[in-house]
Design a protein around this motif. Structure first.
Motif, mmCIF file in Angstrom:
data_model
loop_
_atom_site.group_PDB
_atom_site.id
_atom_site.type_symbol
_atom_site.label_atom_id
_atom_site.label_comp_id
_atom_site.label_asym_id
_atom_site.label_seq_id
_atom_site.Cartn_x
_atom_site.Cartn_y
_atom_site.Cartn_z
ATOM 1 N N GLU A 1 0.821 -1.201 0.000
ATOM 2 C CA GLU A 1 0.000 0.000 0.000
ATOM 3 C C GLU A 1 0.855 1.251 0.000
ATOM 4 O O GLU A 1 2.062 1.192 0.217
ATOM 5 C CB GLU A 1 -0.902 0.042 1.240
ATOM 6 C CG GLU A 1 -1.915 -1.046 1.305
ATOM 7 C CD GLU A 1 -2.814 -0.888 2.500
ATOM 8 O OE1 GLU A 1 -4.029 -0.910 2.289
ATOM 9 O OE2 GLU A 1 -2.300 -0.735 3.624
ATOM 10 N N MET B 1 -4.545 5.522 3.692
ATOM 11 C CA MET B 1 -3.911 4.407 2.986
ATOM 12 C C MET B 1 -4.692 4.102 1.713
ATOM 13 O O MET B 1 -5.910 4.241 1.680
ATOM 14 C CB MET B 1 -3.876 3.169 3.873
ATOM 15 C CG MET B 1 -3.055 3.359 5.132
ATOM 16 S SD MET B 1 -2.852 1.871 6.143
ATOM 17 C CE MET B 1 -4.516 1.367 6.453
ATOM 18 N N PRO C 1 -4.130 1.618 -2.320
ATOM 19 C CA PRO C 1 -3.286 0.634 -3.005
ATOM 20 C C PRO C 1 -2.193 1.216 -3.897
ATOM 21 O O PRO C 1 -1.224 0.530 -4.192
ATOM 22 C CB PRO C 1 -4.277 -0.182 -3.840
ATOM 23 C CG PRO C 1 -5.487 0.678 -3.968
ATOM 24 C CD PRO C 1 -5.516 1.556 -2.759
#
Length: 70
Positions: free
Chosen positions: A28, A44, A46
């Motif tokens: 991430e 957060m 990807p």
């Protein structure tokens, strides 16, 4: 909490007075977002583009709520 200043791959982006520190972390990306001298929030996602988009969205929500706009 780990200080984002100590990540070797940290990138600093500024947006509307906020500092956004971007850093890859495993699978991430992390974004630490704050005004100067404030405790950062953690976002957060990807990938870099997604975490940056979320950071921009969060900043706009903060600015809207600070001005009392619904």
């Amino acid at each position: 909490m780990t200080d984002p200043d100590h990540y070797p791959d940290t990138e600093l982006v500024e947006h509307r007075g906020y500092q956004i520190r971007l850093s890859p972390s495993g699978l991430e990306w992390l974004a630490f977002v704050a005004l100067l001298k404030q405790r950062p929030i953690l976002i957060m996602a990807p990938d870099r583009e997604a975490v940056l988009a979320k950071a921009y969205e969060w900043i706009e929500m903060q600015r809207t709520s600070a001005h009392g706009v619904s």
